[in-house]
Design an enzyme around this catalytic site. Structure first.
Site, mmCIF file in Angstrom:
data_model
loop_
_atom_site.group_PDB
_atom_site.id
_atom_site.type_symbol
_atom_site.label_atom_id
_atom_site.label_comp_id
_atom_site.label_asym_id
_atom_site.label_seq_id
_atom_site.Cartn_x
_atom_site.Cartn_y
_atom_site.Cartn_z
ATOM 1 N N HIS A 1 0.824 -1.210 0.000
ATOM 2 C CA HIS A 1 0.000 0.000 0.000
ATOM 3 C C HIS A 1 0.860 1.262 0.000
ATOM 4 C CE1 HIS A 1 -3.586 -2.436 1.786
ATOM 5 N NE2 HIS A 1 -3.347 -2.688 0.518
ATOM 6 N N ASP B 1 -7.037 -6.403 -1.388
ATOM 7 C CA ASP B 1 -6.142 -5.362 -0.892
ATOM 8 C C ASP B 1 -5.535 -4.661 -2.105
ATOM 9 O OD1 ASP B 1 -4.331 -7.249 -1.856
ATOM 10 O OD2 ASP B 1 -3.006 -7.161 -0.112
#
Length: 259
Positions: free
Chosen positions: A88, A143
């Site tokens: 991320h 994700d």
């Protein structure tokens, strides 16, 4: 960078290659960490004017390395969170860096690889590429920013179908749905992506950076707020060296030279 990532910068273009071909370029802790390091290097280097991301071998990225996950044991929650944090971080840096990100999808993109593939500013797909989320097939949830990008790219209903059913799209379908920008023959993918990066690297870095910022913030702003941001940005650009060069070049009927 280490062995999981190939990274080089030449003539204003940063080239990042996922380099675990024997594992389908699947994400383990090392690959996620090195991708974050590469993204940070691109963000901090003012000489980088375009970034190309692709995979080594026959797959773009198979997602998370489930063989590695199986070995986490009681540490699974901590280990997967750390890996997701690094992934991320990379995607956030790619989204907010000045340089546009070109993703060249050279083969199957699944799971986190799917998420990474659609996070590019421009996505060029080989004609033999395939796209699938695949998370729920192994008891996982998505994700890598896919639940943010996907509804914006293809709409909520199609995003729901992909997330719940793990529908696989071929390159033509991905183009039709709006997941990718362009499809080219697999043998031409690298050169097509590099040609695009060269064009972007020759462009106005400040204006391209502002395009990224404007598009990223648009969905969270009211119309008048977005227009005010646009107005301030274009006014600053008009008085900046690249804006002055662009206008003067247009008036003189010559190609601009952005430095």
């Amino acid at each position: 960078m280490g062995n999981a990532i190939e990274f080089e910068v030449s003539e204003g273009i940063a080239r990042i290659v996922l380099n675990r071909p024997d594992a389908g370029n699947a994400f383990n802790a090392q690959l996620a960490r090195e991708l974050a390091e590469a993204a940070l290097a691109c963000d901090l280097d003012p000489s980088v004017r375009a970034v190309l991301l692709t995979g080594r071998g026959k797959m773009f990225c198979a997602g998370g390395d489930l063989k590695a996950f199986a070995g986490f044991g009681d540490e699974a929650t901590r280990c997967v969170k750390q890996l997701a944090d690094d992934l991320h971080k990379a995607i956030s840096l790619f989204a907010r860096m000045d340089a546009p990100l070109v993703v060249a999808v050279n083969g199957a993109a699944a799971g986190a690889g799917f998420s990474l593939s659609i996070a590019g500013d421009i996505v060029i797909s080989a004609d033999n590429a395939k796209f699938t989320m695949g998370y729920t097939a192994v008891g996982m949830s998505p994700d890598g920013s896919s639940t943010w990008y996907l509804p914006r790219l293809i709409g909520l209903r199609r995003a729901q179908e992909m997330a719940f059913t793990n529908r696989s799209l071929n390159a033509s379908e991905a183009l039709d749905w709006g997941l990718v920008t362009r499809v080219v023959p697999a043998a031409e993918l690298d050169e097509a992506a590099m040609d695009l990066c060269r064009r972007l690297a020759a462009g106005p870095r400040g204006a391209q950076a502002m395009v990224k910022k404007l598009l990223l913030c648009s969905s969270g702003n009211a119309l008048e707020v977005q227009m005010e941001i646009e107005g301030r940005a274009i006014a600053r650009a008009a008085g900046a060296p690249q804006g002055i060069e662009g206008v003067q070049a247009f008036a003189a009927r010559r190609a601009p030279v952005f430095r």
